[in-house]
Design a protein around this motif. Sequence first.
Motif, PDB file in Angstrom:
ATOM      1  N   ASP A 217       0.076  -1.719 -20.360  1.00  0.00           N
ATOM      2  CA  ASP A 217       1.488  -2.078 -20.335  1.00  0.00           C
ATOM      3  C   ASP A 217       1.591  -3.519 -19.852  1.00  0.00           C
ATOM      4  O   ASP A 217       1.491  -3.791 -18.658  1.00  0.00           O
ATOM      5  CB  ASP A 217       2.263  -1.133 -19.419  1.00  0.00           C
ATOM      6  N   PHE A 218       1.768  -4.442 -20.784  1.00  0.00           N
ATOM      7  CA  PHE A 218       1.769  -5.867 -20.458  1.00  0.00           C
ATOM      8  C   PHE A 218       2.893  -6.252 -19.503  1.00  0.00           C
ATOM      9  O   PHE A 218       2.718  -7.132 -18.670  1.00  0.00           O
ATOM     10  CB  PHE A 218       1.853  -6.704 -21.737  1.00  0.00           C
ATOM     11  N   GLU A 219       4.046  -5.604 -19.598  1.00  0.00           N
ATOM     12  CA  GLU A 219       5.185  -5.962 -18.752  1.00  0.00           C
ATOM     13  C   GLU A 219       5.019  -5.487 -17.303  1.00  0.00           C
ATOM     14  O   GLU A 219       5.479  -6.151 -16.386  1.00  0.00           O
ATOM     15  CB  GLU A 219       6.470  -5.400 -19.334  1.00  0.00           C
ATOM     16  N   LYS A 220       4.367  -4.362 -17.101  1.00  0.00           N
ATOM     17  CA  LYS A 220       4.248  -3.794 -15.751  1.00  0.00           C
ATOM     18  C   LYS A 220       2.886  -4.048 -15.106  1.00  0.00           C
ATOM     19  O   LYS A 220       2.697  -3.740 -13.931  1.00  0.00           O
ATOM     20  CB  LYS A 220       4.523  -2.294 -15.791  1.00  0.00           C
ATOM     21  N   ALA A 221       1.947  -4.603 -15.851  1.00  0.00           N
ATOM     22  CA  ALA A 221       0.600  -4.844 -15.310  1.00  0.00           C
ATOM     23  C   ALA A 221       0.677  -5.726 -14.071  1.00  0.00           C
ATOM     24  O   ALA A 221       1.462  -6.667 -14.001  1.00  0.00           O
ATOM     25  CB  ALA A 221      -0.282  -5.495 -16.364  1.00  0.00           C
ATOM     26  N   GLY A 222      -0.144  -5.377 -13.090  1.00  0.00           N
ATOM     27  CA  GLY A 222      -0.216  -6.143 -11.856  1.00  0.00           C
ATOM     28  C   GLY A 222       0.780  -5.722 -10.794  1.00  0.00           C
ATOM     29  O   GLY A 222       0.773  -6.264  -9.696  1.00  0.00           O
ATOM     30  N   ARG A 223       1.613  -4.735 -11.090  1.00  0.00           N
ATOM     31  CA  ARG A 223       2.631  -4.293 -10.134  1.00  0.00           C
ATOM     32  C   ARG A 223       2.337  -2.917  -9.549  1.00  0.00           C
ATOM     33  O   ARG A 223       3.148  -2.370  -8.801  1.00  0.00           O
ATOM     34  CB  ARG A 223       3.996  -4.262 -10.815  1.00  0.00           C
ATOM     35  N   SER A 224       1.200  -2.346  -9.904  1.00  0.00           N
ATOM     36  CA  SER A 224       0.869  -0.989  -9.468  1.00  0.00           C
ATOM     37  C   SER A 224       0.180  -1.004  -8.108  1.00  0.00           C
ATOM     38  O   SER A 224      -0.472  -1.980  -7.742  1.00  0.00           O
ATOM     39  CB  SER A 224      -0.059  -0.320 -10.489  1.00  0.00           C
ATOM     40  N   VAL A 225       0.338   0.101  -7.395  1.00  0.00           N
ATOM     41  CA  VAL A 225      -0.364   0.324  -6.126  1.00  0.00           C
ATOM     42  C   VAL A 225      -0.978   1.722  -6.192  1.00  0.00           C
ATOM     43  O   VAL A 225      -0.284   2.687  -6.501  1.00  0.00           O
ATOM     44  CB  VAL A 225       0.579   0.230  -4.911  1.00  0.00           C
ATOM     45  N   VAL A 226      -2.267   1.800  -5.938  1.00  0.00           N
ATOM     46  CA  VAL A 226      -2.999   3.065  -5.934  1.00  0.00           C
ATOM     47  C   VAL A 226      -3.670   3.185  -4.578  1.00  0.00           C
ATOM     48  O   VAL A 226      -4.271   2.222  -4.092  1.00  0.00           O
ATOM     49  CB  VAL A 226      -4.066   3.085  -7.060  1.00  0.00           C
ATOM     50  N   THR A 227      -3.569   4.346  -3.960  1.00  0.00           N
ATOM     51  CA  THR A 227      -4.264   4.591  -2.688  1.00  0.00           C
ATOM     52  C   THR A 227      -5.363   5.617  -2.929  1.00  0.00           C
ATOM     53  O   THR A 227      -5.116   6.668  -3.511  1.00  0.00           O
ATOM     54  CB  THR A 227      -3.294   5.096  -1.607  1.00  0.00           C
ATOM     55  N   ILE A 228      -6.558   5.281  -2.486  1.00  0.00           N
ATOM     56  CA  ILE A 228      -7.712   6.174  -2.580  1.00  0.00           C
ATOM     57  C   ILE A 228      -8.163   6.475  -1.154  1.00  0.00           C
ATOM     58  O   ILE A 228      -8.435   5.554  -0.379  1.00  0.00           O
ATOM     59  CB  ILE A 228      -8.856   5.527  -3.378  1.00  0.00           C
ATOM     60  N   VAL A 229      -8.222   7.752  -0.803  1.00  0.00           N
ATOM     61  CA  VAL A 229      -8.615   8.164   0.540  1.00  0.00           C
ATOM     62  C   VAL A 229     -10.099   8.507   0.530  1.00  0.00           C
ATOM     63  O   VAL A 229     -10.571   9.230  -0.343  1.00  0.00           O
ATOM     64  CB  VAL A 229      -7.781   9.366   1.013  1.00  0.00           C
ATOM     65  N   THR A 230     -10.818   7.968   1.498  1.00  0.00           N
ATOM     66  CA  THR A 230     -12.265   8.197   1.620  1.00  0.00           C
ATOM     67  C   THR A 230     -12.583   8.621   3.053  1.00  0.00           C
ATOM     68  O   THR A 230     -11.903   8.187   3.993  1.00  0.00           O
ATOM     69  CB  THR A 230     -13.052   6.923   1.249  1.00  0.00           C
ATOM     70  N   PRO A 231     -13.595   9.441   3.256  1.00  0.00           N
ATOM     71  CA  PRO A 231     -13.928   9.849   4.617  1.00  0.00           C
ATOM     72  C   PRO A 231     -14.650   8.777   5.419  1.00  0.00           C
ATOM     73  O   PRO A 231     -14.716   8.863   6.639  1.00  0.00           O
ATOM     74  CB  PRO A 231     -14.822  11.078   4.424  1.00  0.00           C
ATOM     75  N   ASN A 232     -15.208   7.731   4.749  1.00  0.00           N
ATOM     76  CA  ASN A 232     -15.972   6.720   5.478  1.00  0.00           C
ATOM     77  C   ASN A 232     -15.741   5.338   4.878  1.00  0.00           C
ATOM     78  O   ASN A 232     -16.380   4.950   3.899  1.00  0.00           O
ATOM     79  CB  ASN A 232     -17.453   7.074   5.459  1.00  0.00           C
ATOM     80  N   MET A 233     -14.840   4.600   5.496  1.00  0.00           N
ATOM     81  CA  MET A 233     -14.480   3.269   5.021  1.00  0.00           C
ATOM     82  C   MET A 233     -15.678   2.324   4.998  1.00  0.00           C
ATOM     83  O   MET A 233     -15.859   1.570   4.038  1.00  0.00           O
ATOM     84  CB  MET A 233     -13.383   2.680   5.914  1.00  0.00           C
ATOM     85  N   GLY A 234     -16.491   2.362   6.026  1.00  0.00           N
ATOM     86  CA  GLY A 234     -17.641   1.454   6.104  1.00  0.00           C
ATOM     87  C   GLY A 234     -18.599   1.626   4.940  1.00  0.00           C
ATOM     88  O   GLY A 234     -19.072   0.644   4.356  1.00  0.00           O
ATOM     89  N   VAL A 235     -18.885   2.869   4.592  1.00  0.00           N
ATOM     90  CA  VAL A 235     -19.787   3.154   3.472  1.00  0.00           C
ATOM     91  C   VAL A 235     -19.200   2.608   2.175  1.00  0.00           C
ATOM     92  O   VAL A 235     -19.888   1.963   1.384  1.00  0.00           O
ATOM     93  CB  VAL A 235     -20.068   4.672   3.364  1.00  0.00           C
ATOM     94  N   GLU A 236     -17.913   2.854   1.943  1.00  0.00           N
ATOM     95  CA  GLU A 236     -17.287   2.389   0.707  1.00  0.00           C
ATOM     96  C   GLU A 236     -17.178   0.872   0.654  1.00  0.00           C
ATOM     97  O   GLU A 236     -17.406   0.264  -0.386  1.00  0.00           O
ATOM     98  CB  GLU A 236     -15.913   3.032   0.506  1.00  0.00           C
ATOM     99  N   LYS A 237     -16.843   0.251   1.773  1.00  0.00           N
ATOM    100  CA  LYS A 237     -16.772  -1.218   1.788  1.00  0.00           C
ATOM    101  C   LYS A 237     -18.136  -1.810   1.456  1.00  0.00           C
ATOM    102  O   LYS A 237     -18.242  -2.733   0.649  1.00  0.00           O
ATOM    103  CB  LYS A 237     -16.266  -1.745   3.129  1.00  0.00           C
TER     104      LYS A 237
END
Length: 117
Positions: A54-74
Amino acid sequence: MNIQGLYAVACVTDMPRAEDWYTTLLARPADDHPMPALTQWRNIGTAGIQLICDFEKAGRSVVTIVTPNMGVEKDRLTDLGLDIGPISRGSFGAIAEIADQDGNRIIIAEPPKDFTG
């Protein structure tokens, strides 16, 4: 309401490029492409992620992903060359942000250790 599933949606401008990026982020290929302008990953935890061209709405989305270990994912994302921001920690747990090529915000969140929900 009897909810069977839930999807977070990111609007993008270039589906093949976005699919490659999210495949790296999620560490697995997309599950399917139910329509030409839609790519989706199903059963990610208790939800899913969809990319919609969607060219008009691209860049305006927010997605949250929950992980049990932030350090590992980073560490994993950094090793893959994805630029994740600094980790903020507090009573809420921990969060860090990363953006896809269109500028959509993906928030990586780690709940507090005593979180039971």
